[in-house]
Design a protein around this motif. Sequence first.
Motif, PDB file in Angstrom:
ATOM      1  N   VAL A  55       0.810  -1.221   0.000  1.00 32.22           N
ATOM      2  CA  VAL A  55       0.000   0.000   0.000  1.00 32.22           C
ATOM      3  C   VAL A  55       0.847   1.277   0.000  1.00 32.22           C
ATOM      4  O   VAL A  55       0.325   2.377  -0.161  1.00 32.22           O
ATOM      5  CB  VAL A  55      -0.974   0.031   1.199  1.00 32.22           C
ATOM      6  N   VAL A  56       2.153   1.143   0.213  1.00 30.79           N
ATOM      7  CA  VAL A  56       3.069   2.286   0.141  1.00 30.79           C
ATOM      8  C   VAL A  56       4.077   1.981  -0.949  1.00 30.79           C
ATOM      9  O   VAL A  56       4.731   0.947  -0.930  1.00 30.79           O
ATOM     10  CB  VAL A  56       3.801   2.517   1.487  1.00 30.79           C
ATOM     11  N   TRP A  57       4.205   2.907  -1.892  1.00 30.19           N
ATOM     12  CA  TRP A  57       5.093   2.663  -3.021  1.00 30.19           C
ATOM     13  C   TRP A  57       6.293   3.601  -2.953  1.00 30.19           C
ATOM     14  O   TRP A  57       6.174   4.766  -2.547  1.00 30.19           O
ATOM     15  CB  TRP A  57       4.338   2.870  -4.329  1.00 30.19           C
ATOM     16  N   ALA A  58       7.438   3.108  -3.372  1.00 31.41           N
ATOM     17  CA  ALA A  58       8.658   3.916  -3.374  1.00 31.41           C
ATOM     18  C   ALA A  58       9.445   3.635  -4.646  1.00 31.41           C
ATOM     19  O   ALA A  58       9.476   2.498  -5.132  1.00 31.41           O
ATOM     20  CB  ALA A  58       9.513   3.593  -2.156  1.00 31.41           C
ATOM     21  N   LYS A  59      10.058   4.682  -5.165  1.00 37.25           N
ATOM     22  CA  LYS A  59      10.924   4.528  -6.324  1.00 37.25           C
ATOM     23  C   LYS A  59      12.230   3.863  -5.901  1.00 37.25           C
ATOM     24  O   LYS A  59      12.577   3.856  -4.716  1.00 37.25           O
ATOM     25  CB  LYS A  59      11.188   5.894  -6.953  1.00 37.25           C
ATOM     26  N   PRO A  60      12.984   3.324  -6.863  1.00 38.78           N
ATOM     27  CA  PRO A  60      14.203   2.585  -6.505  1.00 38.78           C
ATOM     28  C   PRO A  60      15.188   3.364  -5.651  1.00 38.78           C
ATOM     29  O   PRO A  60      15.871   2.791  -4.812  1.00 38.78           O
ATOM     30  CB  PRO A  60      14.800   2.241  -7.877  1.00 38.78           C
ATOM     31  N   HIS A  61      15.289   4.688  -5.838  1.00 42.96           N
ATOM     32  CA  HIS A  61      16.267   5.477  -5.087  1.00 42.96           C
ATOM     33  C   HIS A  61      15.713   5.986  -3.756  1.00 42.96           C
ATOM     34  O   HIS A  61      16.425   6.639  -3.003  1.00 42.96           O
ATOM     35  CB  HIS A  61      16.717   6.677  -5.923  1.00 42.96           C
ATOM     36  N   GLU A  62      14.470   5.672  -3.454  1.00 42.80           N
ATOM     37  CA  GLU A  62      13.829   6.157  -2.235  1.00 42.80           C
ATOM     38  C   GLU A  62      13.905   5.114  -1.120  1.00 42.80           C
ATOM     39  O   GLU A  62      14.172   3.940  -1.376  1.00 42.80           O
ATOM     40  CB  GLU A  62      12.368   6.516  -2.514  1.00 42.80           C
ATOM     41  N   PRO A  63      13.690   5.540   0.144  1.00 40.52           N
ATOM     42  CA  PRO A  63      13.712   4.572   1.255  1.00 40.52           C
ATOM     43  C   PRO A  63      12.689   3.461   1.046  1.00 40.52           C
ATOM     44  O   PRO A  63      11.685   3.623   0.350  1.00 40.52           O
ATOM     45  CB  PRO A  63      13.354   5.432   2.473  1.00 40.52           C
ATOM     46  N   HIS A  64      12.937   2.351   1.687  1.00 37.98           N
ATOM     47  CA  HIS A  64      12.028   1.208   1.642  1.00 37.98           C
ATOM     48  C   HIS A  64      10.629   1.650   2.071  1.00 37.98           C
ATOM     49  O   HIS A  64      10.485   2.469   2.990  1.00 37.98           O
ATOM     50  CB  HIS A  64      12.549   0.118   2.578  1.00 37.98           C
ATOM     51  N   PRO A  65       9.575   1.128   1.439  1.00 38.98           N
ATOM     52  CA  PRO A  65       8.207   1.545   1.789  1.00 38.98           C
ATOM     53  C   PRO A  65       7.855   1.367   3.258  1.00 38.98           C
ATOM     54  O   PRO A  65       7.004   2.090   3.785  1.00 38.98           O
ATOM     55  CB  PRO A  65       7.336   0.642   0.907  1.00 38.98           C
ATOM     56  N   ALA A  66       8.496   0.425   3.948  1.00 32.70           N
ATOM     57  CA  ALA A  66       8.168   0.163   5.349  1.00 32.70           C
ATOM     58  C   ALA A  66       8.962   1.018   6.327  1.00 32.70           C
ATOM     59  O   ALA A  66       8.754   0.917   7.541  1.00 32.70           O
ATOM     60  CB  ALA A  66       8.396  -1.317   5.667  1.00 32.70           C
ATOM     61  N   THR A  67       9.852   1.868   5.824  1.00 28.28           N
ATOM     62  CA  THR A  67      10.741   2.640   6.710  1.00 28.28           C
ATOM     63  C   THR A  67       9.959   3.402   7.772  1.00 28.28           C
ATOM     64  O   THR A  67      10.248   3.320   8.968  1.00 28.28           O
ATOM     65  CB  THR A  67      11.584   3.625   5.881  1.00 28.28           C
ATOM     66  N   ARG A  68       8.974   4.168   7.352  1.00 26.85           N
ATOM     67  CA  ARG A  68       8.282   5.049   8.288  1.00 26.85           C
ATOM     68  C   ARG A  68       7.388   4.277   9.252  1.00 26.85           C
ATOM     69  O   ARG A  68       7.243   4.660  10.419  1.00 26.85           O
ATOM     70  CB  ARG A  68       7.493   6.110   7.513  1.00 26.85           C
ATOM     71  N   THR A  69       6.797   3.179   8.789  1.00 32.17           N
ATOM     72  CA  THR A  69       5.972   2.364   9.682  1.00 32.17           C
ATOM     73  C   THR A  69       6.824   1.695  10.752  1.00 32.17           C
ATOM     74  O   THR A  69       6.461   1.674  11.942  1.00 32.17           O
ATOM     75  CB  THR A  69       5.200   1.302   8.878  1.00 32.17           C
ATOM     76  N   PHE A  70       7.968   1.159  10.365  1.00 35.07           N
ATOM     77  CA  PHE A  70       8.863   0.539  11.339  1.00 35.07           C
ATOM     78  C   PHE A  70       9.392   1.589  12.318  1.00 35.07           C
ATOM     79  O   PHE A  70       9.521   1.323  13.515  1.00 35.07           O
ATOM     80  CB  PHE A  70      10.015  -0.165  10.625  1.00 35.07           C
ATOM     81  N   GLN A  71       9.712   2.772  11.815  1.00 32.86           N
ATOM     82  CA  GLN A  71      10.163   3.843  12.709  1.00 32.86           C
ATOM     83  C   GLN A  71       9.102   4.156  13.752  1.00 32.86           C
ATOM     84  O   GLN A  71       9.404   4.303  14.938  1.00 32.86           O
ATOM     85  CB  GLN A  71      10.473   5.101  11.910  1.00 32.86           C
ATOM     86  N   ALA A  72       7.865   4.275  13.316  1.00 31.60           N
ATOM     87  CA  ALA A  72       6.781   4.621  14.237  1.00 31.60           C
ATOM     88  C   ALA A  72       6.611   3.567  15.321  1.00 31.60           C
ATOM     89  O   ALA A  72       6.466   3.891  16.508  1.00 31.60           O
ATOM     90  CB  ALA A  72       5.479   4.786  13.451  1.00 31.60           C
ATOM     91  N   LEU A  73       6.639   2.311  14.940  1.00 32.54           N
ATOM     92  CA  LEU A  73       6.484   1.240  15.918  1.00 32.54           C
ATOM     93  C   LEU A  73       7.649   1.224  16.900  1.00 32.54           C
ATOM     94  O   LEU A  73       7.466   1.058  18.109  1.00 32.54           O
ATOM     95  CB  LEU A  73       6.361  -0.108  15.210  1.00 32.54           C
TER      96      LEU A  73
END
Length: 345
Positions: free
Chosen positions: A201-219
Amino acid sequence: MMAGRGGPETDAAGGPARHLPVLLSEVLHYLAPKDGGVYVDGTFGAGGYTRAILARADCRVIAIDRDPNAIRDGQALVAESAGRLALMHERFGALDEAAAGAGAPQVDGVVLDIGVSSMQIDEGERGFSFRRDGPLDMRMSQDGPSAADLVAKLSETDLANLIYRFGEERRSRAVARAIVEARATAPIERTLQLADIVAKVVWAKPHEPHPATRTFQALRIAVNDELGELARALSAAERILRPGGRLVIVTFHSLEDRIVKNFLANRAKASGGSRHMPAVAGAAPSFTLVARGAVEPGEGELAANPRARSAKLRAGERTSAPAHPAGDLSSLLPPLPVLDAHRRR
């Protein structure tokens, strides 16, 4: 010790693993260790800052870490230090109590490097990395509720609020909805399992952070109460620093940096305060700013360690004025979600 946030090589929420202390020369410059001084390294991690402080001056260091593994692994440095290093298992929010327990009710400097350590990231079983499979844990102190507990028990609304506030994830509602739908089918207990759910449900371009970065940070922030610990540590440092003592903090994302910036700005003012921290009437400035604005890595360090690029350093020097009343430290924090780990949707 914190691992700085990065690009596609990022391994964990809030930062990729690293073994090189970020902004080390700048930390030493602003901390200014001197012979005979006593310094607190509130985030020992792999011991990079502590080792450098001990090498810079004939001083004493009281190092703190909430992770029992860091305490275990740091015993070799304790032995090498010939009595100049005390390594204590404690949260850095209680650094004043730890220092007093080590026989130093006042100190000459405090350094904090906020977040998750390289060792924690490297061990998949600790559950911090969305690139290494392991139990969805994220507990720095290895006790209390885990990330899996939050994912299993929070309502969809609470999950969305948490991911938005602590992770600054714009698609927090979609992520929360996907988590609730997935857990209805099977428990979410592994890091790669959650990362795959978020990536749908979160998409990222190849040069961008992994889609789960912000969710893992929040947890991770929620599980470890990282922002609350930071606020308590700043207040504790104010109480134990001698006049002329230095407070140096390295942060890696905007939530942390905003707390440090607001604290130092408030404590450096005689009156007026800010909308974040109303000034105490009649309170004299307890700090002067020794680093004007945020200090960031130079081109040389970025070339050698691109993962340091989001790091920011802020520093203040303690005045002779009394410490401001700690008061309600929530004034330092951003609006936080009200979480009830036992409430389901």
